[in-house]
Scaffold this motif. Structure first.
Motif, PDB file in Angstrom:
ATOM      1  N   TYR A 126      19.546 -29.727 -24.613  1.00  0.00           N
ATOM      2  CA  TYR A 126      18.863 -30.818 -25.308  1.00  0.00           C
ATOM      3  C   TYR A 126      19.429 -31.082 -26.700  1.00  0.00           C
ATOM      4  O   TYR A 126      18.987 -31.992 -27.377  1.00  0.00           O
ATOM      5  CB  TYR A 126      17.364 -30.507 -25.440  1.00  0.00           C
ATOM      6  N   LYS A 143      10.679 -30.597 -32.423  1.00  0.00           N
ATOM      7  CA  LYS A 143      11.423 -29.373 -32.137  1.00  0.00           C
ATOM      8  C   LYS A 143      10.528 -28.428 -31.345  1.00  0.00           C
ATOM      9  O   LYS A 143       9.328 -28.389 -31.540  1.00  0.00           O
ATOM     10  CB  LYS A 143      11.870 -28.706 -33.428  1.00  0.00           C
ATOM     11  N   SER A 178      16.925 -29.811 -31.071  1.00  0.00           N
ATOM     12  CA  SER A 178      15.718 -29.810 -30.249  1.00  0.00           C
ATOM     13  C   SER A 178      14.885 -28.539 -30.388  1.00  0.00           C
ATOM     14  O   SER A 178      13.745 -28.497 -29.971  1.00  0.00           O
ATOM     15  CB  SER A 178      16.092 -30.001 -28.782  1.00  0.00           C
TER      16      SER A 178
END
Length: 192
Positions: A31, A9, A35
């Motif tokens: 994303y 992340k 993410s």
């Protein structure tokens, strides 16, 4: 999970009112929600404590960032608090970004003036720095529209241009402005 892992992340960190929320939203849209960390950080501690995390630091010209934060704190959000001085806002900006400089080699530094108008800049730099792959991106105006619909854009609320001009004049004439600008220009040079 370390840098470069597709499952890592991204933590967004930066001085308040510098595009932290917008960048987090844009990355999560392009994303996927998983993410990005749900929270954003305004603390150097997160960068110190997590040397293996994907960390994206946002920078914004001190004139705009400090003016926006000062107005938000003093006129909108924290009116009842004491010691809401421009000195404290400058000290926070200078302390935060001075400390970022020592970690610059392991961070992705993103310039507000670029990522708010060019979503390709976000994708290109996230892919390159964090070894992620995503060729899809929204036009920046589409991202702003989507964020506005969700209520996420909180522009500097001003009653008039006179208020804006007064705050910006105070920032420009502050004794620490040139130091803050030097730090910003140094970090801007390290930006992708």
């Amino acid at each position: 999970m370390g840098r470069g892992s597709n499952n890592s992340k991204i933590l967004i960190s930066g001085y308040p009112r510098s595009g932290n929320v917008f960048l987090r939203f844009a990355i999560s849209e392009m994303y996927g929600e998983d993410s990005v960390h749900k929270e954003r950080s305004h603390s150097i501690k997160d960068i110190e404590l997590y040397p293996d995390k994907n960390i994206c630091v946002v920078i914004r010209d001190p004139l705009k960032a400090i003016s926006s934060w000062n107005h938000f704190r003093t006129q909108i959000k924290f009116k009842e608090e004491r010691n809401l001085t421009l000195d404290s806002d400058f000290n926070f900006y200078i302390r935060y970004y001075s400390n970022i400089g020592i970690f610059v080699d392991r961070l992705l530094i993103m310039n507000f003036d670029h990522f708010t108008v060019d979503s390709g800049y976000i994708v290109e730099n996230i892919n390159k720095t964090f070894k992620l792959s995503n060729s899809f991106y929204y036009d920046s105006d589409v991202l702003k529209d989507k964020m506005a619909i969700r209520g996420g854009i909180n522009h500097l609320p001003r009653k008039s241009n006179k208020t804006r001009d007064k705050i910006e004049d105070s920032v420009l004439n502050h004794k620490q402005y040139s130091h803050a600008l030097d730090i910003f220009n140094f970090l801007k040079e390290t930006c992708a």
